[in-house]
Design a protein around this motif. Structure first.
Motif, short mmCIF file in Angstrom:
data_model
loop_
_atom_site.label_atom_id
_atom_site.label_comp_id
_atom_site.label_asym_id
_atom_site.label_seq_id
_atom_site.Cartn_x
_atom_site.Cartn_y
_atom_site.Cartn_z
N SER A 19 0.86 -1.19 0.00
CA SER A 19 0.00 0.00 0.00
C SER A 19 0.89 1.23 0.00
CB SER A 19 -0.90 0.01 1.23
OG SER A 19 -1.66 -1.17 1.34
N ILE A 20 0.58 2.18 -0.87
CA ILE A 20 1.38 3.40 -0.95
C ILE A 20 0.46 4.61 -0.87
CG2 ILE A 20 3.02 4.76 -2.31
CD1 ILE A 20 3.88 2.15 -3.67
N ILE A 21 0.74 5.49 0.07
CA ILE A 21 -0.04 6.71 0.26
C ILE A 21 0.92 7.89 0.17
CG2 ILE A 21 -1.60 7.98 1.77
CD1 ILE A 21 -2.20 5.26 3.15
N ASN A 22 0.52 8.90 -0.57
CA ASN A 22 1.42 10.02 -0.83
C ASN A 22 0.92 11.32 -0.22
OD1 ASN A 22 3.20 8.55 -2.77
ND2 ASN A 22 1.26 8.40 -3.89
N CYS A 23 1.87 12.15 0.18
CA CYS A 23 1.53 13.49 0.68
C CYS A 23 2.50 14.52 0.13
CB CYS A 23 1.55 13.53 2.21
SG CYS A 23 0.05 12.83 2.92
N ALA A 24 1.99 15.71 -0.11
CA ALA A 24 2.81 16.81 -0.59
C ALA A 24 2.54 18.02 0.29
CB ALA A 24 2.49 17.13 -2.04
N TYR A 25 3.57 18.79 0.55
CA TYR A 25 3.40 19.97 1.39
C TYR A 25 3.95 21.19 0.69
CZ TYR A 25 8.32 19.18 2.67
OH TYR A 25 9.68 18.99 2.65
N GLU A 26 3.55 22.34 1.17
CA GLU A 26 3.95 23.59 0.54
C GLU A 26 4.91 24.40 1.42
OE1 GLU A 26 -0.51 23.84 -1.47
OE2 GLU A 26 0.18 25.39 -0.08
N ASN A 27 4.71 24.30 2.71
CA ASN A 27 5.46 25.17 3.63
C ASN A 27 6.82 24.54 3.95
OD1 ASN A 27 6.39 26.76 5.72
ND2 ASN A 27 4.39 26.90 6.73
N THR A 28 7.89 25.16 3.49
CA THR A 28 9.22 24.61 3.72
C THR A 28 9.66 24.73 5.18
OG1 THR A 28 10.18 26.73 3.05
CG2 THR A 28 9.99 25.02 1.36
N ALA A 29 8.86 25.40 5.99
CA ALA A 29 9.17 25.50 7.42
C ALA A 29 8.76 24.25 8.19
CB ALA A 29 8.50 26.73 8.01
N PHE A 30 7.99 23.36 7.55
CA PHE A 30 7.63 22.11 8.22
C PHE A 30 8.88 21.29 8.46
CE2 PHE A 30 3.36 22.92 8.31
CZ PHE A 30 2.66 22.83 7.12
N ASP A 31 9.01 20.71 9.67
CA ASP A 31 10.21 19.91 9.92
C ASP A 31 9.93 18.63 10.69
OD1 ASP A 31 11.81 21.57 12.77
OD2 ASP A 31 9.80 20.77 12.48
N TYR A 32 8.69 18.23 10.77
CA TYR A 32 8.34 16.97 11.45
C TYR A 32 7.11 16.43 10.75
CZ TYR A 32 6.47 13.93 15.17
OH TYR A 32 5.95 12.87 15.89
N PHE A 33 7.18 15.16 10.32
CA PHE A 33 6.12 14.60 9.47
C PHE A 33 5.69 13.24 10.03
CE2 PHE A 33 6.65 17.74 6.13
CZ PHE A 33 7.97 18.15 6.30
N PRO A 34 4.62 13.22 10.81
CA PRO A 34 4.11 11.95 11.33
C PRO A 34 2.99 11.39 10.47
CG PRO A 34 3.11 13.77 12.52
CD PRO A 34 3.99 14.37 11.44
N TRP A 35 2.79 10.09 10.58
CA TRP A 35 1.64 9.42 9.98
C TRP A 35 0.80 8.85 11.11
CZ3 TRP A 35 0.12 9.02 4.89
CH2 TRP A 35 1.03 9.47 3.93
N TYR A 36 -0.52 9.02 10.98
CA TYR A 36 -1.45 8.51 11.98
C TYR A 36 -2.37 7.48 11.32
CZ TYR A 36 -0.12 11.86 15.55
OH TYR A 36 0.56 12.56 16.50
N GLN A 37 -2.77 6.50 12.13
CA GLN A 37 -3.70 5.46 11.70
C GLN A 37 -4.96 5.61 12.55
OE1 GLN A 37 -2.94 1.42 13.22
NE2 GLN A 37 -3.02 0.66 11.11
#
Lengths: 113, 116
Positions: A19-37
């Protein structure tokens, strides 16, 4: 303005598949990327998280791939099982904020037996 | 306790009624968050407490929404004069301090509010 765009909206996979799920972000200030179930009737639960200084993180059957230049990250679930059927949310946290998570709209994953 | 506890699990309110939603965070967690989750959407930030101090309430949709955490533990989210657009699942989360790699969010199972 949707700061974290998630796709697909829904996904059907056969048992044992990837299974593959994709995400894209715009704000380059983001610095932590969690996934929740999230299972129906339950709150979201942290699955795995990554910081942008690494390109990949693996925990068991779950892997996050991170592409900083493309501002994209993805969740891979190897050997998908029916028990993985749930809604998955990617999220992002702005550096310095340390509390205000921005979530994607979610992906409903169904793993058929 | 073992996790974040929210009550009630379900609440049906007539339009115009006031409601109060309760959150019991994990013992010792300094940070407490409220999120709103509309049907088929991701959670959206409402407000954040560090101990008893409400440090950010920028996500509260209107002045009908009010949250408090008077003793730095249990929190209550109050919605006055409920409207149909308030119908959603209200999620509470807590963490040791802030939110990040070393301090993940722990969510409760939410309160599903339906305004008729």
């Amino acid at each position: 303005q949707q700061q974290v765009k998630q796709s697909p909206q829904s996904l059907i996979v056969q048992k044992g598949g990837i299974s593959i799920i994709n995400c894209a972000y715009e704000n380059t200030a983001f610095d932590y990327f969690p996934w929740y179930q999230q299972f129906p009737g339950k709150g979201p639960a942290l699955l795995i998280a990554i910081r942008p200084d690494v390109s990949e993180k693996k925990e068991g059957r779950f892997t996050i791939s991170f592409n900083k230049s493309a501002k994209q990250f993805s969740l891979h679930i190897m050997d998908s099982q029916p028990g993985d059927s749930a809604t998955y949310f990617c999220a992002a946290l702005r550096g310095g904020s340390n509390y205000k998570l921005t979530f994607g709209k979610g992906t409903l994953l169904t793993v058929n037996p | 306790g073992a996790g974040v506890s929210q009550s009630p699990r379900y609440k049906v309110a007539k339009r115009g009624q006031d409601v109060a939603l309760r959150c019991d965070p994990i013992s010792g967690h300094v940070s407490l968050f409220w999120y709103q989750q509309a049907l088929g959407q991701g959670p959206e930030f409402l407000t954040y407490f560090q101990n008893e101090a409400q440090l950010d309430k920028s996500g509260l949709p209107s002045d009908r929404f009010f949250a408090e955490r008077p003793e730095g533990s249990v929190s209550t989210l109050k919605i006055q004069r409920t409207q149909q657009e308030d119908s959603a699942v209200y999620l509470c989360a807590s963490s040791l301090i802030g939110q990040g790699m070393g301090s993940p969010l722990h969510f409760g199972n939410g309160t599903r509010l339906t305004v008729t």
